[in-house]
Design an enzyme around this catalytic site. Sequence first.
Site, PDB file in Angstrom:
ATOM      1  N   ASP A 108      -8.806  -6.711  -4.292  1.00 43.37           N
ATOM      2  CA  ASP A 108      -8.366  -5.388  -3.827  1.00 43.37           C
ATOM      3  C   ASP A 108      -8.943  -4.327  -4.763  1.00 43.37           C
ATOM      4  O   ASP A 108      -8.530  -4.213  -5.909  1.00 43.37           O
ATOM      5  CB  ASP A 108      -6.827  -5.352  -3.823  1.00 43.37           C
ATOM      6  CG  ASP A 108      -6.266  -4.039  -3.294  1.00 43.37           C
ATOM      7  OD1 ASP A 108      -7.046  -3.088  -3.083  1.00 43.37           O
ATOM      8  OD2 ASP A 108      -5.038  -3.982  -3.087  1.00 43.37           O
ATOM      9  N   SER A 114       0.831  -1.197   0.000  1.00 44.47           N
ATOM     10  CA  SER A 114       0.000   0.000   0.000  1.00 44.47           C
ATOM     11  C   SER A 114       0.876   1.261   0.000  1.00 44.47           C
ATOM     12  O   SER A 114       1.723   1.411  -0.872  1.00 44.47           O
ATOM     13  CB  SER A 114      -0.931  -0.044   1.216  1.00 44.47           C
ATOM     14  OG  SER A 114      -1.992   0.844   1.054  1.00 44.47           O
ATOM     15  N   ARG A 126     -11.620   6.571   9.926  1.00 44.09           N
ATOM     16  CA  ARG A 126     -11.111   5.199   9.931  1.00 44.09           C
ATOM     17  C   ARG A 126     -12.189   4.204   9.485  1.00 44.09           C
ATOM     18  O   ARG A 126     -11.911   3.258   8.775  1.00 44.09           O
ATOM     19  CB  ARG A 126     -10.619   4.852  11.340  1.00 44.09           C
ATOM     20  CG  ARG A 126     -10.155   3.424  11.502  1.00 44.09           C
ATOM     21  CD  ARG A 126      -8.968   3.118  10.636  1.00 44.09           C
ATOM     22  NE  ARG A 126      -8.377   1.828  10.956  1.00 44.09           N
ATOM     23  CZ  ARG A 126      -7.305   1.327  10.359  1.00 44.09           C
ATOM     24  NH1 ARG A 126      -6.703   2.022   9.406  1.00 44.09           N
ATOM     25  NH2 ARG A 126      -6.817   0.172  10.700  1.00 44.09           N
ATOM     26  N   HIS A 151      -7.860  -5.463   0.032  1.00 44.15           N
ATOM     27  CA  HIS A 151      -6.563  -4.793   0.116  1.00 44.15           C
ATOM     28  C   HIS A 151      -5.732  -5.282   1.306  1.00 44.15           C
ATOM     29  O   HIS A 151      -4.524  -5.472   1.204  1.00 44.15           O
ATOM     30  CB  HIS A 151      -6.813  -3.284   0.224  1.00 44.15           C
ATOM     31  CG  HIS A 151      -5.573  -2.466   0.284  1.00 44.15           C
ATOM     32  ND1 HIS A 151      -4.642  -2.449  -0.738  1.00 44.15           N
ATOM     33  CD2 HIS A 151      -5.078  -1.641   1.243  1.00 44.15           C
ATOM     34  CE1 HIS A 151      -3.647  -1.633  -0.413  1.00 44.15           C
ATOM     35  NE2 HIS A 151      -3.877  -1.135   0.781  1.00 44.15           N
ATOM     36  N   ASP A 152      -6.397  -5.477   2.445  1.00 48.67           N
ATOM     37  CA  ASP A 152      -5.689  -5.872   3.663  1.00 48.67           C
ATOM     38  C   ASP A 152      -5.059  -7.262   3.583  1.00 48.67           C
ATOM     39  O   ASP A 152      -4.349  -7.668   4.505  1.00 48.67           O
ATOM     40  CB  ASP A 152      -6.628  -5.814   4.868  1.00 48.67           C
ATOM     41  CG  ASP A 152      -6.496  -4.498   5.615  1.00 48.67           C
ATOM     42  OD1 ASP A 152      -5.643  -3.681   5.217  1.00 48.67           O
ATOM     43  OD2 ASP A 152      -7.243  -4.285   6.586  1.00 48.67           O
TER      44      ASP A 152
END
EC number: 2.3.1.31
Lengths: 204, 389
Positions: free
Chosen positions: B327, B161, B231, B360-361
Amino acid sequence: MSVNRAQRVDLDVVTDLIPPNARVLDVGSGDGVLLELLQETKHIDGRGLELSQRGVNECVARGLSVIQGDADTDLKFYPDKGFDFVVLSQTMQATRNPKVVLDELLRIGNRAIVSFPNFGHWRVRLSLFVKGRMPVTKDLPYSWYDTPNIHFCTIRDFVNLCEELGATVEKATALDANGQKIGLSMPWWFWNFFGQQAVFLLKR
Amino acid sequence: MAAQRAARTKDEADHPSSPVLQFGPDKPLKLDAGTLLSPFQIAYQTYGALNAARSNAILVCHALTGDQHVANTNPVTGKPGWWEVLIGPGKIIDTNRFFVICANVIGGCLGSTGPASTNPATGKPYGLELPVITIRDMVRAQAMLVDHFGIDQLFCVLGGSMGGMQVLEWAASHSERVFCALPIATGARHSSQNIAFHEVGRQAVMADPDWHGGKYLDFGKRPEKGLAVARMAAHITYLSEAALHRKFGRNLQDREALTFGFDADFQIESYLRHQGMTFVDRFDANSYLYLTRAMDYFDLAADHGGRLADAFAGTKTRFCLVSFTSDWLFPTEESRSIVHALNAAGASVSFVEIETDRGHDAFLLDEPELFAAINGFIGSAARARGLGA
């Protein structure tokens, strides 16, 4: 890769054509068997382009420099003469546009090496002639409806295409059904009849 | 309570629980914004030992909300290091073999100079008086840290990232100092959609009355509600629709039926609220503004006359890029365009796309195919670098 692994006698012929420490791009690198062979025996600086993500992931896990991509669409991203050799091993017949792919190979590499199964081999001719069926051999194990091989050609066809693209055949080898090289002195029609596979070294 | 947390934010910024390298007025950091940052400091962690040839160093670059505690228990949260699954003794990145460095980025809030650090000119936290920081600024600072260790060339620079952006910047602006580069789940620029999500986050922070124009620490406050919302929105982008549905579905949270109110009826709501709350505990809101801005400003092709391949012209660095099928923050196409640029530059490049629904994580999780790719790539690069088996 679209052909039986056990039948890959052409790999030795390809390897013999490549000098040590060459920069080589293997188009259709599969699980990396040729790249690994060339790295071990010729210490080449090798790269691969492979369509199947599974093949790519295997290659990278084995430390080979391979990216996922399609020979039909992704060769245009490579610079002119970026490699000493570009190899298209048993892959041409599975491309959508072999003529464009071959043209790209000749642009990217100082030399191109192409190996392919010969559709002019007598067994293929016999199958069509006698049985009236599309041939299924140990070399070409697929049925017509599920084959990834969509553009077969004979040795004679290929020589014609090379001429059309302005490529010089620097060396050509035909392998018979036992993987033995057919004598150099033999004429094209003999190769085209008895050659089960062919390996061409091209330059433009 | 809020005042206590504000004091802790200041303290962690100035006196972090990790080694710190201070650069005095003789060694300013040149910023892309056109000014000099001086004095400044970098907080970092190292693992393993540098070999005599100084050739076995690996720099790990952290993501937006990561920190230098990549492979040790985090002193702020008490949780394991954020990439402990990958890095440690006997692990894929074996600290018995490699010297691993991870530094808090400039603009961060865990000890490298950032908006919560004390501005020596005023004696108060910088707040918004800190110039805007770029990815290239972060990398320039890291290069000064690498100099401090006497390392000419890093064996490997890797990160996911925003960390991957730093890897690309390293490879572009210091290519001779990077033997191999492993950018994961990243892009050579931030897309319009990504900038959009960041802007939502920043607006949420700035809409919080406790933000005080960025001077909240002076008032003993922190814009915790705004940062939590930021967040929550961002966290959704790190996952995938499929993974969210698999994990939470429409399940209710500790109740049998809908309450016909605005409490957290659904598990997903409760989960996001929890993510927001735990995040504000460990992160500074102004840092979040600065680091999201740094990502937004990143455009490697624009820095090289609009042609990405020119960023890598003549590079000898070996590259391996990794993307994940689900992602949508940095989709595979972003990696593929970097691969095409590297091909055009004649670089040695591998590219693996990993099939997963974890979004993505996924780069932070236990993904066997990711580990196999990293292992194969690092292993063959180590042989080429003469670092043994």
